[in-house]
Scaffold this motif. Structure first.
Motif, short mmCIF file in Angstrom:
data_model
loop_
_atom_site.label_atom_id
_atom_site.label_comp_id
_atom_site.label_asym_id
_atom_site.label_seq_id
_atom_site.Cartn_x
_atom_site.Cartn_y
_atom_site.Cartn_z
N SER A 36 0.78 -1.18 0.09
CA SER A 36 -0.20 0.14 -0.04
C SER A 36 0.84 1.09 -0.13
O SER A 36 1.98 1.30 0.57
CB SER A 36 -0.94 0.20 1.26
OG SER A 36 -1.39 1.33 1.54
N LEU A 37 0.40 2.31 -0.52
CA LEU A 37 1.13 3.53 -0.67
C LEU A 37 1.32 4.16 0.71
O LEU A 37 2.21 4.84 1.11
CB LEU A 37 0.40 4.76 -1.28
CG LEU A 37 0.62 4.69 -2.97
CD1 LEU A 37 -0.50 5.34 -3.59
CD2 LEU A 37 1.77 4.98 -3.39
N GLN A 38 0.16 3.76 1.66
CA GLN A 38 0.33 4.17 3.01
C GLN A 38 1.11 3.22 3.97
O GLN A 38 1.52 3.76 5.13
CB GLN A 38 -1.03 4.24 3.69
CG GLN A 38 -1.91 5.40 3.40
CD GLN A 38 -2.51 5.43 1.89
OE1 GLN A 38 -2.72 4.20 1.58
NE2 GLN A 38 -2.10 6.50 1.13
N ASN A 39 1.90 2.31 3.47
CA ASN A 39 2.78 1.27 4.26
C ASN A 39 4.02 1.76 4.14
O ASN A 39 4.93 1.29 3.35
CB ASN A 39 2.63 -0.08 3.94
CG ASN A 39 3.25 -0.94 4.75
OD1 ASN A 39 3.88 -0.40 5.59
ND2 ASN A 39 2.65 -2.26 4.71
N GLY A 40 4.53 2.90 4.89
CA GLY A 40 5.95 3.43 4.66
C GLY A 40 6.98 2.62 5.23
O GLY A 40 7.88 2.32 4.77
N PRO A 41 6.59 1.75 6.35
CA PRO A 41 7.74 0.64 6.86
C PRO A 41 8.03 -0.29 5.76
O PRO A 41 9.22 -0.81 5.55
CB PRO A 41 7.05 -0.03 8.07
CG PRO A 41 6.18 1.28 8.63
CD PRO A 41 5.65 1.75 7.39
N SER A 85 -2.89 0.45 -8.39
CA SER A 85 -4.12 0.97 -8.14
C SER A 85 -3.82 2.13 -7.45
O SER A 85 -3.00 2.66 -7.14
CB SER A 85 -5.07 -0.07 -7.42
OG SER A 85 -4.36 -0.42 -6.06
N ASP A 86 -5.21 2.86 -7.22
CA ASP A 86 -5.09 3.90 -6.26
C ASP A 86 -4.28 3.81 -4.93
O ASP A 86 -3.76 4.91 -4.72
CB ASP A 86 -6.42 4.34 -5.96
CG ASP A 86 -7.42 4.97 -7.15
OD1 ASP A 86 -6.78 5.04 -7.98
OD2 ASP A 86 -8.71 4.96 -7.05
N ASP A 87 -4.18 2.69 -4.59
CA ASP A 87 -3.51 2.60 -3.32
C ASP A 87 -2.24 1.68 -3.37
O ASP A 87 -1.39 1.45 -2.25
CB ASP A 87 -4.57 2.09 -2.18
CG ASP A 87 -3.72 2.09 -0.65
OD1 ASP A 87 -3.19 3.06 -0.38
OD2 ASP A 87 -3.86 1.13 -0.08
N GLU A 88 -2.20 0.85 -4.28
CA GLU A 88 -0.98 -0.32 -4.15
C GLU A 88 -0.04 -0.03 -5.18
O GLU A 88 -0.43 0.41 -6.47
CB GLU A 88 -1.83 -1.59 -4.75
CG GLU A 88 -0.58 -2.73 -4.41
CD GLU A 88 -1.65 -4.15 -4.72
OE1 GLU A 88 -0.81 -4.93 -5.28
OE2 GLU A 88 -2.67 -4.37 -4.31
N ILE A 89 1.27 -0.11 -5.02
CA ILE A 89 2.49 0.14 -5.59
C ILE A 89 3.13 -1.20 -5.79
O ILE A 89 3.04 -2.17 -4.98
CB ILE A 89 3.38 1.29 -5.16
CG1 ILE A 89 3.68 0.96 -3.65
CG2 ILE A 89 2.59 2.58 -5.57
CD1 ILE A 89 4.55 1.80 -3.17
N GLU A 90 3.84 -1.55 -6.82
CA GLU A 90 4.84 -2.59 -7.11
C GLU A 90 6.19 -2.43 -7.00
O GLU A 90 6.30 -1.36 -7.66
CB GLU A 90 4.24 -3.43 -8.36
CG GLU A 90 4.95 -4.71 -8.58
CD GLU A 90 4.31 -5.44 -9.77
OE1 GLU A 90 4.84 -5.63 -11.18
OE2 GLU A 90 3.27 -5.69 -9.69
N TYR A 91 6.80 -2.84 -6.39
CA TYR A 91 8.31 -3.02 -6.57
C TYR A 91 8.98 -4.25 -7.23
O TYR A 91 8.47 -5.35 -6.71
CB TYR A 91 8.87 -2.92 -4.82
CG TYR A 91 8.90 -1.56 -4.52
CD1 TYR A 91 9.71 -0.61 -4.38
CD2 TYR A 91 7.45 -0.91 -4.14
CE1 TYR A 91 9.64 0.63 -3.89
CE2 TYR A 91 7.14 0.19 -3.50
CZ TYR A 91 8.26 1.07 -3.45
OH TYR A 91 8.08 2.43 -3.03
N GLU A 92 10.17 -4.32 -7.68
CA GLU A 92 11.00 -5.45 -8.28
C GLU A 92 12.24 -5.26 -7.53
O GLU A 92 12.83 -4.13 -7.74
CB GLU A 92 10.83 -5.20 -9.78
CG GLU A 92 11.59 -6.58 -10.49
CD GLU A 92 11.28 -6.36 -11.97
OE1 GLU A 92 12.39 -6.94 -12.70
OE2 GLU A 92 10.30 -5.96 -12.40
N TRP A 93 12.76 -6.31 -7.37
CA TRP A 93 13.99 -6.47 -6.91
C TRP A 93 15.35 -6.44 -8.09
O TRP A 93 14.89 -7.02 -8.90
CB TRP A 93 14.26 -8.08 -6.09
CG TRP A 93 15.68 -7.97 -5.29
CD1 TRP A 93 15.90 -7.46 -4.27
CD2 TRP A 93 16.68 -8.58 -5.73
NE1 TRP A 93 17.16 -7.76 -3.64
CE2 TRP A 93 17.81 -8.41 -4.67
CE3 TRP A 93 17.31 -9.24 -6.99
CZ2 TRP A 93 19.15 -8.72 -4.98
CZ3 TRP A 93 18.60 -9.50 -6.99
CH2 TRP A 93 19.32 -9.37 -6.05
#
Length: 168
Positions: free
Chosen positions: A132-137, A154-162
């Protein structure tokens, strides 16, 4: 399709934490972080049912789910694993930590072991994570581990890749 099948459940030992299969004895300690399909367990019975489904997913070769154990105390502090994409030689890495262990480095150690296992034992070609965009940790954890943001899902979800290719 069974992408990954192990004769024995793969335990991974590190210097600070280890990754191991979750047993029935662990379930009462993990209720508050027991999830399946984004639904949280409300009691031991539900957590046990969820763990049985997770174990079946592992047997079917569709995921791998470890408990993260503090090597000094032998206590379960969280969970992590690969939950999607294995049929394509990829893995979505996810994790949950018990709140009393936040900020102590357990998840960094556990996720590092999982990344190493995914790359070198499973031979994954891509590892990603969503939060989530709000999950700073979680965002800080992923960036500390060498993940880079690749998409707004989505409006609130982001994806990261290693992407880090250093000491793992």
């Amino acid at each position: 399709m069974k992408q990954f099948q192990f004769n024995d459940f793969p335990n991974v030992t590190g210097s600070r934490v280890s990754l191991r299969q979750i047993t029935d004895n662990d379930i009462p300690d993990l209720i508050e972080i027991s999830f399946y399909d984004a639904v949280r367990a409300e009691n031991v019975h539900q957590a046990a049912e969820m763990q049985a489904r997770i174990n079946q997913d592992c047997l079917d070769g569709n995921s791998i789910h470890w408990g993260i154990v503090d090597n000094e105390t032998n206590r379960m502090v969280g969970t992590c694993g690969y939950y999607r994409g294995l049929d394509k030689g990829e893995g979505e890495l996810g994790c949950v930590l018990l709140p009393q262990h936040y900020g102590k480095g357990y998840m960094t150690a556990g996720m590092s072991l999982a990344i190493d296992f995914g790359l070198h034992t499973m031979g994954l070609k891509r590892i990603w994570a969503a939060t989530s965009l709000q999950n700073g940790p979680a965002i800080k954890l992923l960036e500390r581990l060498g993940f880079v943001k690749t998409a707004d899902v989505s409006d609130d979800e982001i994806e990261y890749e290693w992407r880090k290719n250093n000491d793992l």
